[in-house]
Design an enzyme around this catalytic site. Structure first.
Site, PDB file in Angstrom:
ATOM      1  N   TYR A  79       0.848  -1.199   0.000  1.00 10.32           N
ATOM      2  CA  TYR A  79       0.000   0.000   0.000  1.00 10.32           C
ATOM      3  C   TYR A  79       0.882   1.247   0.000  1.00 10.32           C
ATOM      4  O   TYR A  79       0.623   2.204  -0.717  1.00 10.32           O
ATOM      5  CB  TYR A  79      -0.903  -0.007   1.243  1.00 10.32           C
ATOM      6  CG  TYR A  79      -1.930   1.105   1.221  1.00 10.32           C
ATOM      7  CD1 TYR A  79      -3.216   0.874   0.731  1.00 10.32           C
ATOM      8  CD2 TYR A  79      -1.620   2.385   1.667  1.00 10.32           C
ATOM      9  CE1 TYR A  79      -4.150   1.887   0.683  1.00 10.32           C
ATOM     10  CE2 TYR A  79      -2.549   3.410   1.633  1.00 10.32           C
ATOM     11  CZ  TYR A  79      -3.815   3.155   1.144  1.00 10.32           C
ATOM     12  OH  TYR A  79      -4.738   4.159   1.097  1.00 10.32           O
ATOM     13  N   THR A 132     -12.227  16.629 -24.101  1.00  7.56           N
ATOM     14  CA  THR A 132     -13.544  16.628 -23.429  1.00  7.56           C
ATOM     15  C   THR A 132     -13.428  16.647 -21.897  1.00  7.56           C
ATOM     16  O   THR A 132     -14.077  17.449 -21.223  1.00  7.56           O
ATOM     17  CB  THR A 132     -14.370  15.400 -23.859  1.00  7.56           C
ATOM     18  OG1 THR A 132     -13.563  14.232 -23.696  1.00  7.56           O
ATOM     19  CG2 THR A 132     -14.818  15.505 -25.303  1.00  7.56           C
ATOM     20  N   ARG A 388     -16.409  12.618 -33.275  1.00 11.23           N
ATOM     21  CA  ARG A 388     -15.739  13.740 -32.619  1.00 11.23           C
ATOM     22  C   ARG A 388     -16.256  15.016 -33.282  1.00 11.23           C
ATOM     23  O   ARG A 388     -15.634  15.589 -34.151  1.00 11.23           O
ATOM     24  CB  ARG A 388     -14.212  13.645 -32.745  1.00 11.23           C
ATOM     25  CG  ARG A 388     -13.578  12.466 -32.025  1.00 11.23           C
ATOM     26  CD  ARG A 388     -13.293  12.636 -30.551  1.00 11.23           C
ATOM     27  NE  ARG A 388     -14.383  12.585 -29.617  1.00 11.23           N
ATOM     28  CZ  ARG A 388     -14.255  12.253 -28.330  1.00 11.23           C
ATOM     29  NH1 ARG A 388     -13.099  11.924 -27.823  1.00 11.23           N
ATOM     30  NH2 ARG A 388     -15.281  12.274 -27.514  1.00 11.23           N
ATOM     31  N   PHE A 454     -22.074  12.120 -25.281  1.00 11.50           N
ATOM     32  CA  PHE A 454     -21.674  11.170 -26.324  1.00 11.50           C
ATOM     33  C   PHE A 454     -21.418   9.769 -25.786  1.00 11.50           C
ATOM     34  O   PHE A 454     -21.478   8.803 -26.524  1.00 11.50           O
ATOM     35  CB  PHE A 454     -20.422  11.686 -27.070  1.00 11.50           C
ATOM     36  CG  PHE A 454     -19.209  11.848 -26.183  1.00 11.50           C
ATOM     37  CD1 PHE A 454     -18.997  13.023 -25.489  1.00 11.50           C
ATOM     38  CD2 PHE A 454     -18.282  10.832 -26.054  1.00 11.50           C
ATOM     39  CE1 PHE A 454     -17.878  13.182 -24.674  1.00 11.50           C
ATOM     40  CE2 PHE A 454     -17.161  10.968 -25.250  1.00 11.50           C
ATOM     41  CZ  PHE A 454     -16.967  12.148 -24.549  1.00 11.50           C
TER      42      PHE A 454
HETATM   43  N1  F0G Z   1      -5.928  14.195 -22.447  1.00 15.11           N
HETATM   44  C1  F0G Z   1      -5.932  13.714 -23.696  1.00 15.11           C
HETATM   45  C2  F0G Z   1      -5.169  14.440 -24.756  1.00 15.11           C
HETATM   46  C3  F0G Z   1      -6.624  12.542 -24.001  1.00 15.11           C
HETATM   47  O1  F0G Z   1      -6.624  12.091 -25.248  1.00 15.11           O
HETATM   48  C4  F0G Z   1      -7.327  11.869 -22.967  1.00 15.11           C
HETATM   49  C5  F0G Z   1      -8.092  10.669 -23.242  1.00 15.11           C
HETATM   50  C6  F0G Z   1      -7.304  12.413 -21.673  1.00 15.11           C
HETATM   51  C7  F0G Z   1      -6.582  13.575 -21.452  1.00 15.11           C
HETATM   52  C8  F0G Z   1      -8.017  11.757 -20.545  1.00 15.11           C
HETATM   53  O2  F0G Z   1      -7.319  10.599 -20.182  1.00 15.11           O
HETATM   54  O3  F0G Z   1      -8.966   8.757 -20.655  1.00 15.11           O
HETATM   55  O4  F0G Z   1      -6.929   8.359 -19.267  1.00 15.11           O
HETATM   56  O5  F0G Z   1      -8.792   9.703 -18.393  1.00 15.11           O
HETATM   57  N2  F0G Z   1      -8.389  10.281 -24.394  1.00 15.11           N
HETATM   58  C9  F0G Z   1      -9.141   9.067 -24.687  1.00 15.11           C
HETATM   59  C10 F0G Z   1      -9.465   8.996 -26.157  1.00 15.11           C
HETATM   60  C11 F0G Z   1     -10.338   8.842 -23.828  1.00 15.11           C
HETATM   61  O6  F0G Z   1     -10.222   8.093 -26.532  1.00 15.11           O
HETATM   62  O7  F0G Z   1      -8.954   9.786 -26.947  1.00 15.11           O
HETATM   63  P1  F0G Z   1      -8.042   9.291 -19.595  1.00 15.11           P
END
Ligand code: F0G
Length: 481
Positions: A79, A132, A388, A454
């Protein structure tokens, strides 16, 4: 690796052997039509048993190396004080040069912690483009995002090599207008996911750093797709062609105060981290880590994944690893482009992107052309893409649609997972679909969630275009595929 063939063509050749495989199947079009209807015309809601090639995302779907798998066997499940964590911090220090590491369960957890600590009500966060989850966390903390991308960024038919650059004049104006104290940090995303995986240049990042330093603004780097960004810098930026991926990556990192990433992409595991050399920033973030993620030495990640991530960080600077997906994407994009299919150019980092506005110009944005095209690609191939576009933006506070800058369909290429013949199949069916684009119609919501709609939203086709598309497909290819 790119091999020049005797007829002059360039072929992306895999520099690995496949030693473990997973069965996939190609459900016939009739089956796909039923599965798509059950999934509410939302490719997120399909089950993988109904999917041939899963190109929804490159997140958590990449192939690990033998050394990553081996490292998982020796993980230390403590842990607190786990040796696995110290192997991760050693990799971060050796490869990227950061002293302090906070593991988190995935990228959005890092975004949550950063927003919690740095974003106050009324804060603004200028950036080269949002993702997003990034936007959701900044807005939930009471801040807002300011997208100050280059003018070229939204041009889907471009040869501009660095569409992920921040517009420096706009950045100066933002500093003057809002004042440095309202700017929580400036965020650079290494290959802007929602713009089609487009990179920034090192000279642009250096200027961002310079302006930020003049005003005491923190530079935060989202390094989720860092290996691809470094690979493009080597290929596209003068002065860097003779530098190694390791040298380029190190230089990028030296320009950021804080780096975070989703380890589900470039490091080929499941997890994430935040890294910095600033002790105060580290302690401010550390205070919240056990509340939301876990103790400092595991942060919500499995120690097995921490071990694999440590190896993944060392492996990502191998040019054949860094370029593995980017070269397949390039092949995918160039072949579709040659067939007259509207794709985003130049090719980006994580996926081949179809430009739905040009693919199906007869569908207005309020009828979700990118969502409709994503569903149509699945019907015509069994390949699962992701929308997208406007579906991926939630409504504003008054319930109005926020029309997206771009309407893209993303066909992600998970690293080292698919073969070139599978990509060829996808190219063939998408080209067929383009020739029959008049058969595709729009979509309307049946069930619409209020946040990140989405993911779970259910839609229905306007008219019966799904059945008509499948009938045309069966006429051309038969009932069995
Ligand atoms: N930043 C970027 C540029 C990302 O592409 C993603 C996730 C995240 C942050 C968030 O990271 O999913 O590990 O919590 N992109 C995925 C995608 C979900 O399908 O492009 P996460």
């Amino acid at each position: 690796m790119i091999i020049q063939l005797s007829d002059g063509r360039q072929l992306p050749v895999e520099m690995h052997k496949v030693r473990i495989v997973q069965k996939t199947s190609l459900p016939p079009a009739e089956h796909r039509l039923r599965a798509m209807a059950e999934a509410g015309y939302n490719t997120f809601l399909l089950r993988t048993r109904d999917v041939f090639l899963d190109m929804l995302t490159d997140s958590g779907t990449n192939a690990m190396s033998d050394n990553q798998q081996a490292a998982m066997m020796v993980s230390d499940d403590a842990y607190a004080g786990s040796e696995s964590f110290y192997r991760l911090t050693a990799a971060v220090k050796d490869v990227w040069g950061f002293e302090y590491v906070l593991p988190v369960h995935q990228g959005r957890a890092a975004e949550h912690l950063l927003a919690k600590v740095f974003v106050k009500p009324g804060s603004v966060v200028p950036m080269n483009y949002h993702f997003t989850t990034t936007r959701a966390h900044i807005e939930l903390a009471g801040g807002s995002i300011l997208e100050i991308f280059t003018d070229e960024a939204l041009n889907t038919q471009s040869s501009f090599p660095f569409k992920g650059n921040l517009d420096l004049d706009k950045f100066q104006r933002v500093v003057e207008e809002y004042g440095a104290e309202r700017i929580a940090y400036v965020r650079m995303e290494a290959t802007t996911n929602l713009l089609g995986g487009q990179p920034f240049s090192l000279s642009n990042l250096r200027e961002v750093r310079r302006i930020a330093s003049q005003h005491g603004i923190l530079v935060v780097l989202d390094a989720s797709l860092i290996s691809e960004n470094a690979y493009f810098i080597k290929q596209r930026e003068n002065d860097y062609q003779s530098k190694s991926i390791q040298e380029i990556m190190r230089e990028i990192m030296s320009l950021a105060d804080i780096v975070y990433l989703s380890g589900r992409k470039s490091t080929n595991v499941r997890g994430g981290l935040i890294a910095t050399n600033d002790r105060k920033i580290y302690s401010d973030l550390l205070a919240w880590l056990p509340v939301y993620e876990g103790f400092a030495t595991y942060g919500g990640m499995s120690t097995k994944e921490i071990e694999a991530m440590a190896v993944g960080i060392r492996e990502m600077v191998d040019i054949n690893v860094a370029g593995s997906s980017a070269e397949f994407v390039k092949y995918f994009v160039e072949r579709l482009h040659a067939n007259g299919v509207p794709v985003v150019t130049p090719p980006g980092g994580l996926a081949c992107h179809l430009d739905a506005r040009r693919f199906i110009p007869h569908i207005p944005q309020i009828n979700y052309p990118a969502g409709a095209l994503a569903a149509a690609v699945y019907l015509a191939s069994g390949v699962r893409p992701m929308e997208r576009g406007t579906l991926s933006s939630d409504r504003d506070k008054d319930g109005n649609e926020v029309l997206a800058d771009l309407e893209l369909v993303r066909l992600a290429v998970p690293r080292r997972v698919y073969s070139l013949s599978q990509i060829e199949y996808a190219i063939d069916r998408i080209t067929w679909l383009h020739r029959h684009c008049d058969l595709i119609g729009g979509l309307k919501f049946v069930e619409e969630p209020p946040v990140l709609r989405f993911f779970f939203g259910k839609l229905a086709p306007l008219g019966d275009w799904g059945s008509r598309l499948v009938a045309a497909y069966q006429r051309d290819f038969g009932m069995d595929c």
